[in-house]
Design an enzyme around this catalytic site. Structure first.
Site, PDB file in Angstrom:
ATOM      1  CG  ASP A 183      -2.333   0.552   0.837  1.00 43.69           C
ATOM      2  OD1 ASP A 183      -2.403   1.754   0.496  1.00 43.69           O
ATOM      3  OD2 ASP A 183      -3.306  -0.204   0.875  1.00 43.69           O
ATOM      4  CG  HIS A 254      -4.426   2.061  -2.101  1.00 46.32           C
ATOM      5  ND1 HIS A 254      -4.470   2.911  -1.024  1.00 46.32           N
ATOM      6  CD2 HIS A 254      -5.721   1.836  -2.453  1.00 46.32           C
ATOM      7  CE1 HIS A 254      -5.737   3.183  -0.722  1.00 46.32           C
ATOM      8  NE2 HIS A 254      -6.517   2.553  -1.586  1.00 46.32           N
ATOM      9  CD  GLU A 324     -10.148   3.740  -0.982  1.00 45.15           C
ATOM     10  OE1 GLU A 324     -11.098   4.040  -0.238  1.00 45.15           O
ATOM     11  OE2 GLU A 324      -9.004   3.467  -0.552  1.00 45.15           O
TER      12      GLU A 324
END
Length: 550
Positions: A183, A254, A324
Site C-alpha cells: 500500500d 495505493h 481507490e
C-alpha cells in the site's frame, strides 16, 4: 466427572447434533490416535497443539475405532469440507471428513468439546479431562470462501502474529487469509529482483497517531517486511491448517511506497516522483502508477516471484487491489492521455480496466485467478475475474448477475476496524457502529438474485484495516468477539437475518469467551473497553447514523 448437557456451546453452530447412547467419554493418557490416509495434518495438529494443552500423549493407534481411541478417517461420501463427529459413550471418538480439511474442521469442534483448557499451551491443574457426552455431530460449511483480510501495510504484523491469526482463523473454521501486503504506507514482501521495494518502500520516517485528522504523530521510523522465507513459512503454516492465502499486490492505486522505491513507476510528467517517500498518513493517495509498458513489466516481475512464493495449490487467487485509484494525474499526464488514445479505451476508467485486464490475462496464462476490489468493474472486467464487493451489495450484485464470482465483504457490515459501540471510551473510533449483534445479522447473499447469480456468491470475508491498529492488542480488540459472529455467518446455515437467534448465540458466547481467554485474545469485553484498551485524546473518525445499505 459429569457429562455436559446437549446441545454443546459450539461456535460456529453445527448443522445437526444428535444425542448418542450410553455415558460420556473422556480421553486420558492411554487414549490412542488412529489417523487414516489423508488425515496427517489433523494428526500432527492434535499431537502438537491439543495434546500438550491437556497432557495427552495420544500414542499411535493400530486399528480404527479401538477401545479408548480417537479415530480420524476420510470419507468420500461426505462433501469435501463436511465432517461427522461421533462420541461413543465409554469407548472413543470418531471423526470422518469428506477430505483432510473436513477432518480438520471436525477436530476443531472436538477441541471445543474438550473444554476451554484445550486452548491453552500447557496443562493446568490436575489435567483431568471432563466427559464429552455421547453424541453425533454432522456439519459442513455454507460457503467455500470464509475469510479475513489483514492489512499489514499500514501497520506491520510480525510473522509470529500472522501465524497466531492463522490459528485463530482455524479455531473458527475460517479458511481464507487475505494478506494485504502492499500500500502507500509500506511494501511488506521481499522481491529479490527489485530490492529497493523493501530497502526504501518498507520504512517511513514517522506515522500519524490516530485518524488522518489527528494532530498527533509518532516520530520514530516505522516499518518491516517479510523475507521470502518468512512468506514460505506463513504459507506452509496456513496449508497445514487448510487455509488458503490470497496475497494482495495493489495496482494501479495505493502505490506510493513502490513509486518511492522506483520513481519511474509514477507519473513523472506530472509530479517529481523522486521526492516521494512511503506515505506517513492515511486516506486516498493521489500518486498512482503510470500506465507504461515499463510499469507492466515491473509488476509482471513482482508477480513472477509472488507466484513462486504462493503456490497454486495453496493460493489459486491473486488479489490485485484496483480500488481507490484517483485519475487526476492521468488526466494531466500526456503519457497517460497518449496511451488512452493509442489503446482506444475512451477515458481514464477504460485505462484502469485495460491494466486490470492485462494482469487478468497474465495470471490466467499461469493457472491463477485474478480477484480485485469492486472498482475493477468500472470500464469492464475480464470474464474470469472475481470481485471483492466492499462498497456495499450493489457491485457484488452487478458482478454476480454478469457471471463473475463474488466475495461479499461490504464495509457497512464486516469492516472490523469500524467501532463496536458509540460510547466515548472506544479507542480511536472509526466508521459506523457495528455491534456484535450487527455482525451476527449480516447476510452475505442479497435478496432477489437470480439462481444463477446466487451461485456466484462464493463466500464472504471480514476486513481488518490497520491505520489505527498499531499493535496486536489493538487488532484483537477490534476483531474479537465480532469475528466469532462472522464465522458463524460464514459457516453455519442460519435462518434469514431477522430470524437468527442472537440470544442463543450470546449464550454460547459466554462459553466461547473462556476459550478466547485461554488463547490470550485481548477482545472487547461485553461491558466495554478495559482501562488499558482506551485511547483518550486520540482522534478517530466516527461516522454517524445508519450506514447506507447499498
Amino acid at each position: 466427572m459429569t457429562a455436559e448437557a446437549n446441545p454443546p456451546d459450539l461456535i460456529p453452530a453445527p448443522r445437526a447434533v444428535e444425542n448418542g447412547a450410553g455415558g460420556g467419554f473422556a480421553p486420558d493418557a492411554r487414549t490412542t490416535l488412529y489417523a487414516g490416509a489423508g488425515t496427517g495434518s489433523t494428526e500432527r495438529w492434535l499431537r502438537s497443539v491439543v495434546g500438550p494443552a491437556l497432557g495427552l500423549p495420544l500414542p499411535p493407534g493400530e486399528t480404527e475405532n479401538a477401545e479408548n481411541s480417537l479415530t480420524l478417517l476420510v470419507d468420500d461420501n461426505l462433501e469435501p469440507e463436511a465432517y461427522r463427529l461421533e462420541v461413543v459413550g465409554g469407548r472413543g471418538i470418531e471423526i470422518r471428513g469428506g477430505s483432510g480439511a473436513g477432518v480438520f474442521w471436525g477436530a476443531q469442534t472436538l477441541r471445543q468439546l474438550l473444554g476451554a483448557d484445550s486452548f491453552r499451551r500447557a496443562p493446568i491443574g490436575s489435567g483431568a479431562v471432563h466427559d464429552i457426552p455421547a453424541q453425533i455431530i454432522e456439519d459442513g460449511p455454507r460457503f467455500s470462501w470464509r475469510g479475513m483480510m489483514l492489512d499489514v501495510s499500514r501497520h506491520f504484523t510480525h510473522k509470529t502474529d500472522v501465524m497466531r491469526y492463522l490459528d485463530l482463523l482455524a479455531a473458527h473454521k475460517l479458511n481464507v487469509f487475505h494478506f494485504h501486503l502492499t500500500d502507500d504506507q509500506g511494501w511488506r514482501i521481499e522481491i529479490k529482483r527489485y530490492p529497493r521495494l523493501t530497502e526504501v518502500g518498507s520504512w517511513r520516517s514517522r506515522t500519524k497517531w490516530g485518524h488522518r485528522f489527528s494532530e498527533l504523530w509518532d516520530d520514530k521510523p516505522y516499518g518491516g517486511y517479510y523475507t521470502q522465507d518468512d512468506i514460505r513459512e506463513i504459507v506452509a503454516y496456513a496449508a497445514e491448517r487448510h487455509i488458503t492465502v490470497v496475497p494482495e499486490i495493489d495496482v494501479p492505486g495505493h502505490s506510493q511506497a513502490a513509486i518511492a522505491a522506483y520513481p519511474e513507476l509514477g507519473n513523472t510528467d506530472v509530479i517529481d516522483t523522486a521526492s516521494l517517500s512511503p506515505w506517513e498518513t492515511w486516506g486516498i493517495n493521489p500518486n498512482v502508477l503510470s500506465p507504461t509498458d515499463n510499469t507492466l513489466r515491473f509488476y509482471e516481475g513482482v508477480l513472477e516471484e509472488v507466484l513462486e512464493l504462493f503456490p497454486v495449490q495453496t493460493s489459486p487467487f491473486i488479489h490485485i487491489g484496483g480500488d481507490e485509484c484517483p485519475k487526476d494525474q492521468w488526466k494531466q499526464s500526456p503519457t497517460a492521455q497518449a496511451r488512452i488514445a493509442e489503446l482506444g479505451v475512451g477515458d481514464e476508467d477504460g485505462l484502469q480496466s485495460w491494466i486490470i485486464r492485462h494482469f487478468d490475462t497474465w495470471l490466467t496464462a499461469r493457472g491463477r485467478r485474478l480477484i480485485g476490489w469492486d472498482e475493477i468493474l468500472e470500464g469492464g472486467l475480464a470474464p474470469g475475474a472475481a470481485v471483492s464487493s466492499w462498497r456495499g451489495y450493489a457491485a457484488g450484485i452487478e458482478a454476480a448477475e454478469a457471471g463473475h464470482d463474488v466475495v461479499m465483504c461490504p464495509e457497512q457490515h464486516v469492516y472490523l476496524d469500524f467501532r463496536q459501540d458509540g460510547g466515548p471510551d472506544e479507542p480511536m473510533p472509526i466508521g459506523y457502529i457495528r455491534t456484535l449483534e450487527d455482525v451476527y445479522r449480516f447476510e452475505p447473499v442479497p435478496p432477489g438474485l437470480s439462481p444463477e447469480a446466487e451461485a456466484h456468491i462464493i463466500g464472504t470475508q471480514a476486513n481488518v484495516w490497520t491505520e489505527v491498529l498499531q499493535e496486536r492488542s489493538r487488532i484483537d480488540y477490534q476483531v474479537f468477539p465480532r469475528l466469532a459472529a462472522f464465522a458463524e455467518v460464514a459457516w453455519s446455515r442460519l435462518p434469514a437475518s431477522p430470524e437468527r437467534d442472537y440470544a442463543d448465540f450470546e449464550r454460547r458466547m459466554a462459553t466461547h469467551y473462556r476459550r478466547l481467554d485461554a488463547l490470550g485474545v485481548d477482545y472487547r469485553p461485553p461491558g466495554g473497553p478495559l482501562p488499558w484498551q482506551k485511547r483518550p485524546g486520540v482522534t478517530g473518525f466516527p461516522r454517524e447514523g445508519a450506514p447506507p445499505n447499498v
